[in-house]
Design a protein around this motif. Structure first.
Motif, PDB file in Angstrom:
ATOM      1  N   ALA A 198      37.921  29.415  45.403  1.00 36.11           N
ATOM      2  CA  ALA A 198      38.004  30.874  45.359  1.00 36.11           C
ATOM      3  C   ALA A 198      37.120  31.408  44.248  1.00 36.11           C
ATOM      4  O   ALA A 198      37.024  30.816  43.175  1.00 36.11           O
ATOM      5  N   HIS A 252      43.364  40.538  46.869  1.00 36.06           N
ATOM      6  CA  HIS A 252      44.826  40.502  46.820  1.00 36.06           C
ATOM      7  C   HIS A 252      45.436  41.873  47.069  1.00 36.06           C
ATOM      8  O   HIS A 252      46.461  41.979  47.761  1.00 36.06           O
ATOM      9  N   GLN A 303      38.354  34.683  51.527  1.00 36.44           N
ATOM     10  CA  GLN A 303      38.077  35.402  50.289  1.00 36.44           C
ATOM     11  C   GLN A 303      36.619  35.245  49.878  1.00 36.44           C
ATOM     12  O   GLN A 303      36.006  36.185  49.374  1.00 36.44           O
ATOM     13  N   SER A 313      36.071  41.881  40.371  1.00 36.66           N
ATOM     14  CA  SER A 313      36.912  40.747  40.734  1.00 36.66           C
ATOM     15  C   SER A 313      37.210  40.773  42.219  1.00 36.66           C
ATOM     16  O   SER A 313      38.071  41.533  42.675  1.00 36.66           O
ATOM     17  N   TYR A 323      38.726  38.479  43.699  1.00 30.27           N
ATOM     18  CA  TYR A 323      40.094  37.953  43.753  1.00 30.27           C
ATOM     19  C   TYR A 323      41.102  39.098  43.701  1.00 30.27           C
ATOM     20  O   TYR A 323      42.021  39.193  44.521  1.00 30.27           O
ATOM     21  N   LEU A 375      36.874  34.032  41.573  1.00 32.66           N
ATOM     22  CA  LEU A 375      37.790  34.914  40.864  1.00 32.66           C
ATOM     23  C   LEU A 375      37.096  36.178  40.372  1.00 32.66           C
ATOM     24  O   LEU A 375      37.654  37.271  40.441  1.00 32.66           O
ATOM     25  N   TYR A 432      41.345  31.318  51.333  1.00 34.69           N
ATOM     26  CA  TYR A 432      40.313  31.532  50.338  1.00 34.69           C
ATOM     27  C   TYR A 432      38.912  31.263  50.845  1.00 34.69           C
ATOM     28  O   TYR A 432      37.931  31.651  50.189  1.00 34.69           O
TER      29      TYR A 432
END
Length: 422
Positions: free
Chosen positions: A408, A76, A47, A70, A72, A410, A44
């Protein structure tokens, strides 16, 4: 009284076209020894780097618009592609997702699995709601490598794209709608998938949180929002006087405010997820974005001190749809969208991606709209110690939904213009 709430929903989908060539079986699941204990934090950290790159790329593409997405969810979905990638495709994803810390894919896989367990545990907490899910939809005729079937059995789903593309589209939409609490019911439009579709990689995410220090609807009133020095409009501005962590960050040249959410119905426990609002002076939003990095964000959050603050935050809601291919190319992901794309760790067939889409919605609101509060232009100076600090979001600002447990981001966005809300 209805609680103030924030809802965030996002999804990335990638479509793939027919196979081209074959290679040997994948390497995921081998060499499991010597996994660093920092894999989740390393994952992360990457990220966060990806978030900053994406935010800058989207801001460059839409310099005068509101922004919301997003990282996140996008991260992913691209991780799923990374697990199936080899060669140049893998190298570009490694660079863009900042995965250079990993000696092999199994290190990344370990971090991914740790995050997934944490996500499932958090989903049980109320009233805070955070749900995220990944799916790898393969056409039923695609032969999968054994390691993919073993490792991603929870994410895998088989559909008959070739003979029943429309029913497959409906099934994917239903899954997305379920994860996002029916807020994104029709992500895929008719024709988005067809008989040539071989694979869909998807992530859906949903977040709904209640303020730890809630706004009172009777304190909401019409105030001026300055899109620029010469352009302004009226917005429903929520007001709250309370204790918040606030930093005056000299490096970013902005105020940084933390607004936490609660995790229990008795309103006594704050969650490890907060909204972070970064408020620069006029004409310096791009300057803040240029300096924003994981390190500078960490430093700003560490500088925050609890103090009495008068917060004024617009009530807003908008939806953003992004065609991600040009944005992802801007951050260095190119071969994934070429004929030579190598995703042979998924299957003996290597498949190029044809499209990538992202949909995100945000709603920041509370019930009621009558009260009084002063409207003042923001000045980049600290308040006098004996007075409550005024944190008035009456001109463009950046906001993040930040998970402290994983460090992280999000969701993130830029609020520029009330008149462009959809």
């Amino acid at each position: 009284m209805t609680w103030p709430s924030l809802e965030f929903l996002a999804l990335l989908v990638c479509f793939l076209t027919p196979c081209i060539f074959a290679q040997e079986t994948c390497q995921i699941g081998r060499d499991l020894a010597d996994v660093p204990h920092t894999v989740r934090s390393d994952l992360y950290r990457g990220q966060q780097n990806f978030t900053v790159s994406m935010l800058q790329a989207i801001n460059k593409a839409t310099p005068n618009e509101n922004v919301f997405f997003s990282p996140y969810s996008t991260f992913h979905a691209l991780l799923l592609a990374y697990f199936g990638a080899r060669g140049q495709t893998e190298a570009e994803l490694t660079q863009a997702l900042s995965l250079q810390w990993a000696k092999n894919k199994n290190h990344v896989l370990s971090g991914y699995n740790l995050e997934k367990k944490s996500r499932l545990m958090r989903a049980k907490k109320m009233p805070l709601q955070f749900a995220g899910a990944d799916r790898i939809y393969f056409d039923k005729e695609i032969p999968l490598t054994d390691c993919v079937k073993d490792i991603f059995h929870e994410e895998l789903a088989s559909l008959d794209f070739h003979n029943n593309a429309e029913q497959s589209r409906i099934e994917i939409n239903n899954w997305i709608s379920n994860v996002t609490q029916n807020e994104i019911p029709d992500m895929l439009s008719p024709g988005d998938v067809d008989a040539q579709t071989q694979l869909v990689l998807a992530n859906a995410a949903y977040f709904k949180g209640q303020w730890s220090n809630k706004f009172d609807p009777k304190d909401t009133k019409k105030d001026i929002f300055y899109t620029s020095e010469s352009k302004h409009s009226f917005v429903d501005m929520m007001h709250k006087r309370g204790t918040y962590n606030l930093a005056l960050d000299e490096y970013l040249g902005a105020y940084v405010l933390e607004m936490p959410y609660v995790t229990s119905n008795d309103n006594e426990k704050e969650s490890d997820i907060s909204m972070i609002v970064i408020l620069p002076p006029f004409h310096n939003l791009d300057g803040v974005l240029a300096k924003l990095t994981p390190d500078s964000l960490d430093d700003a959050l560490k500088e925050g001190m609890a103090r009495e603050v008068e917060v004024a935050l617009p009530k807003f809601a908008f939806e953003q749809k992004l065609e991600l291919v040009p944005i992802l190319r801007e951050v260095g992901i190119n071969s994934l969208f070429e004929k030579e794309a190598d995703l042979s760790d998924f299957s003996a067939n290597s498949l190029p991606i044809g499209d990538a889409k992202h949909v995100a919605k945000i709603k920041v609101d509370e019930e009621g709209s009558t009260a009084s509060a002063a409207t003042v232009l923001f000045s980049f100076r600290s308040a006098r110690p004996l007075e409550p600090t005024k944190f008035e979001c009456n001109h463009p600002f950046l906001f993040l939904i930040y998970d402290y447990s994983a460090k992280a981001i999000l969701f993130t966005g830029i609020y520029r213009d009330p008149m462009t809300q959809k």
